[in-house]
Design an enzyme around this catalytic site. Structure first.
Site, PDB file in Angstrom:
ATOM      1  N   GLU A   1       0.875  -1.304  -0.423  1.00 56.85           N
ATOM      2  CA  GLU A   1       0.481  -0.136   0.239  1.00 56.85           C
ATOM      3  C   GLU A   1       0.945   1.132   0.046  1.00 56.85           C
ATOM      4  OE1 GLU A   1      -4.078  -0.633   2.714  1.00 56.85           O
ATOM      5  OE2 GLU A   1      -2.346  -2.296   3.472  1.00 56.85           O
TER       6      GLU A   1
ATOM      7  N   LYS B   1      -0.271   4.637   2.898  1.00 59.83           N
ATOM      8  CA  LYS B   1      -0.190   4.128   4.073  1.00 59.83           C
ATOM      9  C   LYS B   1       0.920   4.691   4.732  1.00 59.83           C
ATOM     10  CE  LYS B   1      -1.236   0.459   7.841  1.00 59.83           C
ATOM     11  NZ  LYS B   1      -1.122  -0.572   7.975  1.00 59.83           N
TER      12      LYS B   1
END
Length: 332
Positions: A304, A307
């Site tokens: 991700e 993040k």
């Protein structure tokens, strides 16, 4: 054959999800390059992954899950906790995100709060929201299908070495013990995020890498061959001391990053995931709970890139955003 290829080969064998319904994968969406929700659900199905955790309700995901036979942990979004302390708002939440899908989406747990600590402002809302959602679940007749719970981390445990000495911290007890009572009364498990990686990275002087990776050849002086079991059993010990010796623990997250921190490499991450899954598949449980597999959700489906936090937080994925397997994994 190189070490990394050998490990990847082991992982491709170990990640046989079709035969292991005790293993799921968390689906985080903190990326600007991830596949569509339908593509992600199709990727779960194509790889025989039998469980999913999502961190807030998403109607696209829920639609895609219809008829998939994938067990689902549905988190209550943190920013909505305060509002759901009102029972009518909780009823509206269930009527919007649960009941329209309940006939063909396999909701398993609703998780109210992820790693909320006693000092957090959100702590005051966790139990009231659990109670409200549980009440609505009963009203709509889904209490046998869906269990309402919360997700803790290991920071509320102290005296964790040996695991048998573990207790909840004095600060945590007034917060967690009423929650434990709720879980016992309603037959729900406690969910916990269990990360040997962070324990190792923060205390490499005292925690051997082999102990964190399930590659230690023998038990240590307290009878444990791996850190994962020790961390899970420390939770069980704390629960026993809080009057809940039979409460089950589900591991809602566990993973290892492939870069961005000490011990974060592709080879080491491949070893961790392969050995964790093999350990779960064995059905041997932990020394304190030796009978039956530990229901565990791997973190996470994808790297991700958005993040927040340390660089390692962005590298826990089992798949690349283009849906290719990060570890050359053959799930089937």
């Amino acid at each position: 054959m190189s070490t990394i290829l050998l490990l990847l080969g082991i992982l491709s064998i170990g990640l046989g999800f079709t035969a292991v319904q005790s293993v799921g994968v968390c689906y985080g969406v903190n990326g600007d390059n991830l596949p569509s929700k339908q593509e992600v659900v199709d990727l779960y199905k194509a790889n025989g992954i039998g469980g999913m955790r999502i961190y807030s309700p998403n109607e696209e995901v829920l639609e895609a899950l219809r008829g998939s036979d994938i067990n689902l942990i549905l988190d209550v979004a943190g920013e909505t906790l305060a509002s759901l302390a009102d029972v009518s708002a909780a009823a509206e939440w269930v009527s919007k995100f649960v009941t329209p899908y309940s006939s063909d989406v396999k909701f398993k747990y609703i998780a109210v709060g992820n790693e909320v600590h006693p000092s957090d402002n959100a702590a005051q809302f966790i139990l009231p929201v659990m109670q409200n959602i549980q009440r609505v679940i009963w009203q709509v007749g889904l209490q046998d299908q869906i269990k309402v719970t919360t997700v803790m981390d290991s920071s509320m445990i102290t005296n964790s070495y040996p695991p048998s000495a573990s207790v909840f911290t004095e600060d945590a007890k007034p917060y967690i013990e009423p929650i434990i009572n709720f879980l016992v009364q309603n037959g729900s498990p406690l969910l916990a995020n269990v990360y040997p990686y962070f324990a190792y990275a923060n205390d490499q002087q005292n925690i051997p890498l082999a102990y964190a990776l399930f590659t230690q050849n023998e038990n240590n002086d307290i009878g444990y061959g791996n850190l994962f079991d020790a961390m899970v059993d420390s939770i069980y010990s704390a629960l026993e001391k809080s009057g809940a010796p039979n409460l089950a623990v589900v591991v809602a997250e566990s993973g290892w990053p492939s870069e961005g921190g000490d011990g974060a490499t592709m080879e080491i991450a491949a070893t961790y995931y392969a050995n964790l899954i093999g350990h779960i598949k064995s059905g041997g449980g932990t020394p304190k709970r030796p009978n039956g597999a530990i229901e565990t959700y791997l973190f996470a489906m994808f790297d991700e890139n958005m993040k927040p936090g340390a660089e390692s937080e962005r590298h826990f994925g089992l798949f690349h955003p283009d849906k290719s397997s990060k570890y050359e994994v053959g799930f089937n």
